[in-house]
Design a protein around this motif. Structure first.
Motif, PDB file in Angstrom:
ATOM      1  N   PHE A 191       0.819  -1.211   0.000  1.00 56.86           N
ATOM      2  CA  PHE A 191       0.000   0.000   0.000  1.00 56.86           C
ATOM      3  C   PHE A 191       0.855   1.265   0.000  1.00 56.86           C
ATOM      4  O   PHE A 191       0.365   2.353  -0.316  1.00 56.86           O
ATOM      5  CB  PHE A 191      -0.935   0.028   1.218  1.00 56.86           C
ATOM      6  N   TYR A 192       2.127   1.126   0.365  1.00 57.05           N
ATOM      7  CA  TYR A 192       2.997   2.291   0.501  1.00 57.05           C
ATOM      8  C   TYR A 192       4.130   2.298  -0.523  1.00 57.05           C
ATOM      9  O   TYR A 192       5.148   2.959  -0.324  1.00 57.05           O
ATOM     10  CB  TYR A 192       3.554   2.339   1.927  1.00 57.05           C
ATOM     11  N   THR A 193       3.920   1.602  -1.616  1.00 62.34           N
ATOM     12  CA  THR A 193       4.909   1.611  -2.688  1.00 62.34           C
ATOM     13  C   THR A 193       5.114   3.037  -3.201  1.00 62.34           C
ATOM     14  O   THR A 193       4.158   3.738  -3.537  1.00 62.34           O
ATOM     15  CB  THR A 193       4.459   0.706  -3.849  1.00 62.34           C
ATOM     16  N   GLY A 194       6.370   3.487  -3.217  1.00 58.29           N
ATOM     17  CA  GLY A 194       6.690   4.834  -3.671  1.00 58.29           C
ATOM     18  C   GLY A 194       6.362   5.927  -2.679  1.00 58.29           C
ATOM     19  O   GLY A 194       6.468   7.111  -3.001  1.00 58.29           O
ATOM     20  N   LYS A 195       5.994   5.546  -1.458  1.00 59.94           N
ATOM     21  CA  LYS A 195       5.618   6.539  -0.449  1.00 59.94           C
ATOM     22  C   LYS A 195       6.610   6.545   0.720  1.00 59.94           C
ATOM     23  O   LYS A 195       7.480   5.682   0.829  1.00 59.94           O
ATOM     24  CB  LYS A 195       4.203   6.248   0.069  1.00 59.94           C
ATOM     25  N   LYS A 196       6.421   7.513   1.607  1.00 59.54           N
ATOM     26  CA  LYS A 196       7.293   7.696   2.767  1.00 59.54           C
ATOM     27  C   LYS A 196       6.626   7.085   3.999  1.00 59.54           C
ATOM     28  O   LYS A 196       5.458   7.353   4.278  1.00 59.54           O
ATOM     29  CB  LYS A 196       7.545   9.188   2.984  1.00 59.54           C
ATOM     30  N   VAL A 197       7.388   6.259   4.740  1.00 58.35           N
ATOM     31  CA  VAL A 197       6.828   5.620   5.922  1.00 58.35           C
ATOM     32  C   VAL A 197       7.776   5.759   7.106  1.00 58.35           C
ATOM     33  O   VAL A 197       8.984   5.977   6.955  1.00 58.35           O
ATOM     34  CB  VAL A 197       6.527   4.122   5.690  1.00 58.35           C
ATOM     35  N   ILE A 198       7.198   5.618   8.287  1.00 58.09           N
ATOM     36  CA  ILE A 198       7.946   5.606   9.543  1.00 58.09           C
ATOM     37  C   ILE A 198       7.958   4.187  10.088  1.00 58.09           C
ATOM     38  O   ILE A 198       6.931   3.491  10.041  1.00 58.09           O
ATOM     39  CB  ILE A 198       7.292   6.556  10.565  1.00 58.09           C
ATOM     40  N   MET A 199       9.086   3.746  10.599  1.00 52.08           N
ATOM     41  CA  MET A 199       9.169   2.490  11.337  1.00 52.08           C
ATOM     42  C   MET A 199       9.473   2.821  12.792  1.00 52.08           C
ATOM     43  O   MET A 199      10.517   3.393  13.114  1.00 52.08           O
ATOM     44  CB  MET A 199      10.266   1.589  10.769  1.00 52.08           C
ATOM     45  N   PHE A 226       4.661   1.926  10.602  1.00 53.49           N
ATOM     46  CA  PHE A 226       4.659   0.531  11.037  1.00 53.49           C
ATOM     47  C   PHE A 226       5.263   0.473  12.433  1.00 53.49           C
ATOM     48  O   PHE A 226       6.294   1.086  12.694  1.00 53.49           O
ATOM     49  CB  PHE A 226       5.466  -0.333  10.071  1.00 53.49           C
ATOM     50  N   GLU A 227       4.606  -0.234  13.333  1.00 56.35           N
ATOM     51  CA  GLU A 227       5.060  -0.318  14.714  1.00 56.35           C
ATOM     52  C   GLU A 227       5.642  -1.701  15.001  1.00 56.35           C
ATOM     53  O   GLU A 227       5.029  -2.713  14.698  1.00 56.35           O
ATOM     54  CB  GLU A 227       3.903  -0.038  15.680  1.00 56.35           C
TER      55      GLU A 227
END
Length: 306
Positions: free
Chosen positions: A139-147, A233-234
């Motif tokens: 769902f987050y392909t090409g996007k910015k995420v936090i781990m 993501f946690e």
């Protein structure tokens, strides 16, 4: 009512291994699992530290183990165990209203994900907050995420996400990462991964019910700042799910079964195995070791009843 030699509460690596060893020792076994077989290992996209196997996914391991125990004759039910009654014959009750009996019970109840405990977090789970990169990473392909987190699970998830996402920001509230050095080395080579240490997440940002980012406190200079992202993501730890059995067996101060490597509890004929019991190391190898130990102890107990 059917009576089994052994009932295993929990269908993770420890529980299914316990069933396997009980069956191989000529005992009948029922495994009761409330969600899906495999437990926490199914969230691992790559398992590369299991002896004899170069690389596999957690799902592959769980599927093979489930096939193995069913081929050996294990019975299984998808139900939630609500109570275990002690006695010469153990009685296992479920929330679905069913009752099962066995000579011995192995508690392999596993753990659940720890959350940050911040306002609005529960509502954002599934709306920008996730625990499984395998399940939700696409769902987050090409996007910015936090781990959120810095242990083995967090680093494994971050590696997987870095293959899909434009940027992965690891927020760790300690001055160092606690995951394996090998995993850290992999991440160091990823240009789209940023590791931020001593950063405590203190608030969540949302808009129209969707996750937008977090506010963090820098524990070194005591300054606050905002980190914006498309998702988070946690992987900040685990919580044992043992409350239903606290009157039956002892729990330690963190809620884990107070059982040593022999998997014995204060209740004769009731054993504890896997991540749900107190231990210094929680790995796939220690889970299956617990399952074997608990099953052999249970078989020995049953044989002594004769």
């Amino acid at each position: 009512m059917a009576q089994y030699d052994v009932i295993v509460v929990g269908g993770g690596a420890a529980g299914m291994t316990a069933a396997l060893y009980a069956l191989r020792n000529g005992k009948s076994a029922l495994v009761i699992e409330k969600e899906g077989f495999g437990g926490q290992i199914t969230h691992s996209p790559k398992v590369e530290n299991y002896p004899g196997t170069l690389s596999m996914s957690g799902n592959e391991f769980a599927d093979k183990l489930f096939e193995q125990i069913t081929a050996q004759g294990a019975d299984f039910e998808i139900e939630t165990v609500s109570e275990v009654l002690d006695g010469p014959i153990k009685t296992v009750k479920t929330e679905e209203g069913n009752t099962y009996e066995a000579k011995a019970v192995i508690l392999a109840t596993g753990v659940k994900h720890r959350v940050l405990g911040l306002e609005g977090e529960e509502e954002l789970i599934g709306e920008g907050i996730s625990f499984c990169a395998v399940c939700d990473g696409d769902f987050y392909t090409g996007k910015k995420v936090i781990m959120a987190g810095g242990g083995n699970s967090a680093l494994q998830e971050a590696i997987l996400l870095s293959d899909k996402c434009s940027e992965v920001i690891i927020l760790q509230d300690m001055p160092f990462l606690t995951g394996e050095v090998k995993l850290q080395e992999v991440l160091e080579k990823r240009d789209n991964v940023k590791v931020c240490l001593n950063q405590r997440i203190i608030a969540l940002h949302q808009e129209n019910g969707e996750f937008k980012g977090v506010r963090v406190l820098d524990k070194v200079n005591n300054e606050e700042k905002d980190v914006y992202a498309d998702g988070m993501f946690e992987a900040i730890g685990l919580i044992p799910e043992n409350d239903a059995f606290k009157g039956l067996v002892d729990l330690d101060e963190r809620g884990y079964f107070d059982s040593e490597e022999n998997c014995l509890t204060k209740a004769k004929g009731i054993f504890a195995a896997g991540d749900c019991r107190k231990k210094s190391l929680r790995q796939l190898t220690t889970a299956v070791a617990d399952g074997a130990n608990a099953a052999i102890a249970a078989c020995r107990y049953i044989n002594e009843l004769s």
